[in-house]
Every structure is written in C-alpha cells, then in structure tokens.
Enzyme design. Sequence first.
Site, PDB file in Angstrom:
ATOM      1  N   ASP A  78      -5.873  -3.512  -5.253  1.00  0.00           N
ATOM      2  CA  ASP A  78      -4.398  -3.613  -6.018  1.00  0.00           C
ATOM      3  C   ASP A  78      -3.436  -4.542  -5.302  1.00  0.00           C
ATOM      4  O   ASP A  78      -3.585  -4.232  -3.981  1.00  0.00           O
ATOM      5  CB  ASP A  78      -3.437  -2.345  -6.285  1.00  0.00           C
ATOM      6  CG  ASP A  78      -3.613  -1.758  -7.420  1.00  0.00           C
ATOM      7  OD1 ASP A  78      -3.241  -2.261  -8.002  1.00  0.00           O
ATOM      8  OD2 ASP A  78      -2.760  -0.423  -7.681  1.00  0.00           O
TER       9      ASP A  78
ATOM     10  N   GLU B  22      -0.297  -6.423 -11.546  1.00  0.00           N
ATOM     11  CA  GLU B  22      -0.037  -6.409 -13.488  1.00  0.00           C
ATOM     12  C   GLU B  22       1.262  -6.926 -13.875  1.00  0.00           C
ATOM     13  O   GLU B  22       1.934  -7.749 -13.394  1.00  0.00           O
ATOM     14  CB  GLU B  22       1.290  -4.336 -12.822  1.00  0.00           C
ATOM     15  CG  GLU B  22       0.080  -3.293 -11.867  1.00  0.00           C
ATOM     16  CD  GLU B  22       1.360  -2.342 -11.263  1.00  0.00           C
ATOM     17  OE1 GLU B  22       2.603  -2.315 -12.211  1.00  0.00           O
ATOM     18  OE2 GLU B  22       1.041  -1.468 -10.562  1.00  0.00           O
TER      19      GLU B  22
ATOM     20  N   SER C 108      -0.702   3.179  -6.014  1.00  0.00           N
ATOM     21  CA  SER C 108      -0.615   4.700  -6.218  1.00  0.00           C
ATOM     22  C   SER C 108      -0.449   5.433  -4.883  1.00  0.00           C
ATOM     23  O   SER C 108      -0.293   6.356  -4.481  1.00  0.00           O
ATOM     24  CB  SER C 108      -1.438   5.362  -6.937  1.00  0.00           C
ATOM     25  OG  SER C 108      -2.696   4.605  -6.406  1.00  0.00           O
TER      26      SER C 108
ATOM     27  N   GLU D 103      -2.242   1.065 -19.298  1.00  0.00           N
ATOM     28  CA  GLU D 103      -2.167   2.842 -18.762  1.00  0.00           C
ATOM     29  C   GLU D 103      -1.284   2.734 -19.530  1.00  0.00           C
ATOM     30  O   GLU D 103      -0.155   2.545 -20.309  1.00  0.00           O
ATOM     31  CB  GLU D 103      -1.256   2.521 -17.155  1.00  0.00           C
ATOM     32  CG  GLU D 103      -0.812   3.776 -16.984  1.00  0.00           C
ATOM     33  CD  GLU D 103      -0.934   3.670 -15.097  1.00  0.00           C
ATOM     34  OE1 GLU D 103      -0.899   2.777 -14.685  1.00  0.00           O
ATOM     35  OE2 GLU D 103       0.495   4.586 -14.074  1.00  0.00           O
TER      36      GLU D 103
END
Length: 264
Positions: A84, A114, A46, A181
């Site tokens: 991440d 992810e 992010s 999420e």
Amino acid sequence: MKKVSTASLLKMKSEGDKISALTAYDASFAKLFDEQGVDVILIGDSLGMVLKGDDSTLSVTLDEVAYHTKCVAKGTTRAFVVADMPFMSFANENDTYMNASTLMRAGASMVKLEGGEWLLKTIEGLIERSVPVCGHLGLTPQSVNVIGGFKVQGRNTEQAEALLKSALALEQAGIQMLVLECVPQQLAKQVSEALKIPVIGIGAGADTDGQILVMHDMFGISANYMPKFSKNYLVENHDIRSAVGQYIAEVKSGEFPSQEHAFS
Ligand code: KIV
C-alpha cells in the site's frame, strides 16, 4: 510452484478461477499464507489499525510499509506481493515515484493507491516507469474524514455510476488489479464484468474475481470488532493453517462471502 504474476492473475480472471488474497505484515504469517496457497499478499496500511492500534490508517508512514514489505517479501515464495502507498505518499509526482520505488525495492511487485480519476496521470506515470499499480475504489479508508466514517459506498444510482466510470478510467490508465471495498454486491458484479483486469472484493459480495480479508479479521483477533463482511475462520478450525486453508477453499468455491457478508 510457479510464482503468481500479473499475467497469471489476468489468466485466473479470464478462466473464472477465483483469486484468494490476505493482508500480512511479517515473514512468519506471509510464509504460512504462501505455503497454504494464498495468491496475493497485501501489506496494507490497515497495519495502522491492526498493528499500531490506531482508529484509522492515516498515521502510517512509507517507512513503516517499506519495513513490513521487506519482512513479508522474505517469507513469500509463490504469492504476488502488493504494498500500500500510505496517506499523502502519492500527493505529487516526484514523491510518488520515489515512494513507489522504495516499496518495489523493499520487495513489492505492485503498489496500491486509493482514489479515482484524480490519479489517472499518476498511474500512467508509474506504469511508464515500470511500476505495476493496483487501484482501490469504494470505501477508501484514507478518505475516512472526507467520507464521514467507514461507510458502504455506491448505494445510490449517481454514486454507483460514478464508481463504475472511475473503475473504467483507472483500467484505461493502466491499473492491473482493482480492490473494491464495501460496495453493494450488484455494483461490484457490474464493475467486475465491465473490467478485463481482476477485481478483488472486500465487503463487495461474491461476484468479484477474488476476495481479500485483513488477516486479523479472519482470525477474529481485531480488537473488539468483527466487520459484517468478514468471517472468523478460527472458530471452526483448530489451527491457523487449516483456518487459512478453509478461507482459500471457500473463496475458490464461491462459498465465501455468503449473503450475510454482503451489502445491498
Ligand atoms: O489496508 C488494507 O489492508 C487494505 C485492504 C482492506 C484491502 O487496503
């Protein structure tokens, strides 16, 4: 204070003690969050949106995450640090191992990837090589161009069943934490109950094992935008420390997120 570990996070889940998590990108905020008692700090990709001002996370490089991980690690004493793996940094086996080792050497105790079933072999390979892995399902921002926008996921039965199946498969492959999420509250509850590992929600309602927010959202400083699932904790507080303290207290008590922050 004892350092948070994969073992203590698992214990928190089994004892129903909610896990509080925030993103951070520098040593000063990491130190402040750590001192207030945040359990998990994520160096999220992010950072592409909240630090660099991009409209997605795709431009974020491994070097950038490694740089911010080093900064956060220096400010952290107790919290569990997760970094991440950015877009395309885990596209093939060799790159994945080298890139994960860069983030672990920078100070992460776990890496987050992810994606669903296509990652099973990658996850197994990382665990075999002593890299703890956090999964990330539901809205996966690195896939924004495939999904067609930042949209709630798992709203129909077929998608919900697929997501639950993916979560179970990732757990079987060895992930030790899962970020969920932007999914309906009921689906997040089902996933959290089905998994033994902690499920940390963002836009996933109150029934997950913990909550994470992007720090800029919880301070209300994300450029012209406040996601429905977030809350500006600076509104009721005079300083950043008490804002973070209130966030942690509300996560622990289950007061945050309330229905107004959840999706159905
Ligand atoms: O990149 C990030 O900050 C994240 C959180 C939204 C969970 O993945």
